[in-house]
Design an enzyme around this catalytic site. Sequence first.
Site, PDB file in Angstrom:
ATOM      1  N   GLY A 239      54.978  48.218  45.093  1.00 10.34           N
ATOM      2  CA  GLY A 239      53.812  47.514  44.717  1.00 10.34           C
ATOM      3  C   GLY A 239      54.003  46.009  45.473  1.00 10.34           C
TER       4      GLY A 239
ATOM      5  CG  ASP B  99      44.984  45.911  42.295  1.00  5.73           C
ATOM      6  OD1 ASP B  99      44.160  46.086  43.145  1.00  5.73           O
ATOM      7  OD2 ASP B  99      46.205  45.774  42.362  1.00  5.73           O
TER       8      ASP B  99
ATOM      9  CG  PHE C 273      55.298  43.301  39.604  1.00  2.00           C
ATOM     10  CD1 PHE C 273      56.675  43.321  39.428  1.00  2.00           C
ATOM     11  CD2 PHE C 273      54.587  42.483  38.801  1.00  2.00           C
ATOM     12  CE1 PHE C 273      57.310  42.944  38.304  1.00  2.00           C
ATOM     13  CE2 PHE C 273      55.121  42.017  37.855  1.00  2.00           C
ATOM     14  CZ  PHE C 273      56.552  42.210  37.655  1.00  2.00           C
ATOM     15  N   GLY C 274      56.754  44.721  42.992  1.00  4.28           N
ATOM     16  CA  GLY C 274      58.229  44.762  43.375  1.00  4.28           C
ATOM     17  C   GLY C 274      58.229  46.388  43.317  1.00  4.28           C
ATOM     18  N   PRO C 275      59.909  46.682  43.487  1.00  6.14           N
ATOM     19  CG  PRO C 275      61.855  47.022  43.569  1.00  6.14           C
ATOM     20  CD  PRO C 275      60.953  45.899  43.654  1.00  6.14           C
TER      21      PRO C 275
END
Length: 824
Positions: free
Chosen positions: A516, A632, A518-520
Amino acid sequence: MILLGKARLFSLVFMSHYVVKFCIGGDVITATEHIQDPASITSSGGLYRMGFFSPNGSANRYVGIWYDNVPTYNVLWVANRENPILDSSGVVKISNDGNLVVMNGKGELVWSSNVSNSVTDAKAQLLDSGNLVLLKHSSNSNGDPLWQSFQHMTNSFLAKMKLSTISNPNEKQALTSWKSPSDPSIGSFSASLVPWYIPELFIWNCSSLYWRSGPIGVPKKQSVYINGFDLVNDQEGTVYLDHSFSEASYLSYLLLKSNGDLVQPYLDHNSSSWKIVWSSRVSDCDVYGQCGPFGICNARNSPICSCLRGFEPKNSEEWRRGNWSSGCIRKSSLQCNGTTNGSSTASKKDGFLKLEMMKVPNSAIFYSTLENDCPGNCSINCSCVAYAYDSGVGCMFWTGDLIDLQKLSVGGTALYVRLAHSELDEKGHLREIVATTVIMGTLIVIITIWFARWKAKKRAVKEGKEKHLSSGEVSSLVMLGENLSRVEFQEFVKYKIEELVAATGNFGEANKLGRGGFGPVYKGRLPNGQEIAIKRLSRASGQGQQEFMNEMVVICNVQHRNLVRLLGCCFEGDEKMIIYEFMPNKSLDTFLFDPLKQVHLDWRTRFNIVDGICRGLLYLHRDSRLRIIHRDLKPSNILLDEELNPKISDFGMARIFGGNENQANTRRVVGTYGYMAPEYAMEGRFSEKSDVFSFGILLLEIISGRRNTSFHNEDQCLSLLGLAWKLWNEENVLALVDPNIPAKCFEVQISRCINVGLLCTQERAKDRPSISTVISMINSEVDLPRPKKPAFTPRKITQDTDSSRKSQKTCSANDVTLTVLQGR
């Protein structure tokens, strides 16, 4: 026959929810006397009227029977329920072959009594019982009718009607619900008697059992299940419904509503109004099998489900979250008459636990034996797990799982459940209580010590002594600690990086679940076998520290069965990770938009997902310690557990509101194109109604199985919302439904959900319902307002921050979270 003793003293205005025209008199229809809309006929005693009516909010015309000269609670019987007349040209008459028929203005047959034996001199007569009978013209009303409405009931059950347990489908009687208060066609629910030794009244939702009365026809027991009515078994397969009111001046009947509830309205002559004296569903305990096998439901407890003594949850994790459908399993094996697995044992024999005032389980085996013989007959049968006795029935035995156990507040029967002797040992039970008390006391001491140490560490953090953290991180960790201190019994763990490296195979690609903004996210397995999901902050992430800390603060303050559960975190050097419970079915979008997986999402599953998302949002908006706006909400942020129950995740963009705060502005607009409310995307204003807008889009996606942003043309983008509005105006909303859903049984519920989806996506925030109102709308029969033209969200926002300055297509085909800056 039911007579209203004081009805003729009333001079009541007809207060119906239905548009009904008045009569020309008489109680019969013959070959030479017919009724044409708006004419009607009245029973000789003046209690019932038959004629044309239009349901609430509909222009369609139907032929029905209702109470005359009293406030009408419901139309009691409908002839052409599946084939309405579209104008006021209808006629009811006797046809040439002797059938009672309804025809439209074009002379087309709309409905017929469909009697096969031709009679040339027939007549139809409306009796004072409410029964419409077709007779030979020379016969009186006491003669055998050729056809009668009582044998073709719709959603109402009057005195003198009969429910039959005879297996012949031509003779079996059943109530069938309306699709909705404005549509009398056959709905999803039906009520009938099962052909068992002791008949029980069942309500079915299509083919699934929804409610059961428990054994009926028992003297002095009927009011426990159906207050005000006696259901009497004549031993010939028929059950009669008789009134048991002391006041004969009350009118009353049973009504199967379109939501599956069976209710008993009665007319209170003191207030000249209809009241509900009984309902099949008073609490969630009345839904069949609410607590699963060997679970007992008690509406006065919280939670309502618990395991029988001697049993424990089959799935303790799901049980803790409030999902009780898996039920309970035994703690100790039964000895079965002194043997275990076929070998002798000196152990004491099994015994029976007595449970008072019980609605006994489903699928009983009946024996007409003496009460004293019940325990012995059950004990010698290794398959017998419980028994009960009633003087009107005899012994009742159960084998296999005990399902639909309910503790009643009045009435009921004593139930004896078979347990291992160790579970009946009162001293052992006392030892268990003492042990539990000691453990709880120890935990309190440990928590107190931990809290004292944490306070000391917090002071060190405030002084900036943890030098590897920036001042912003120190501030965030302090806030996180303050919030953690208010979370009671939160199983929060600080993991070491070595543990997580080992759990994920050094964060290998094979364990990568997705990525996402944010990161993995990785799947991991701890040494104890527990599966976890690890969200790892990417050093290249444009969202970074603030979103990471924000998610930690928010998620530590919320606990709900429809929110993903935080297990712990990891702070070591540059590594920052959040550890969640693992969701084996990943996110909703992996099912919803995959042609191969969509088939696993039937309508009941989709509606359960919708309802779960609503309840999670209600908790965030109103019931949690902090008021939280998610900002979101989208399919990829809805995770699914092993039973496809939804859990809202990803709180990196969430915003906490103060006590009196209901709206906020921001220059940093975050979220996902296609799900942002217009006032948020264009002006930076967000509130609870922003989440409601996102939910409306999500609801339409769940119904259709298509992304909101999956519509592409060269010059423009027609969104799913635009398509839904177009089909709404064309009165063809069911064309929006995913072809994998057989909508016949759920047409009304699906249509309501589409209506709600459009209401949630209105242009102005104040026109959208709150999430609590949404829950009421999708779970009740209240008339819904018509939506206005919904908002068609902007296709492109031009000014982006560094985190998302890459050029965007006019129509984004994905739903990756973006952080953008919009000047105001």
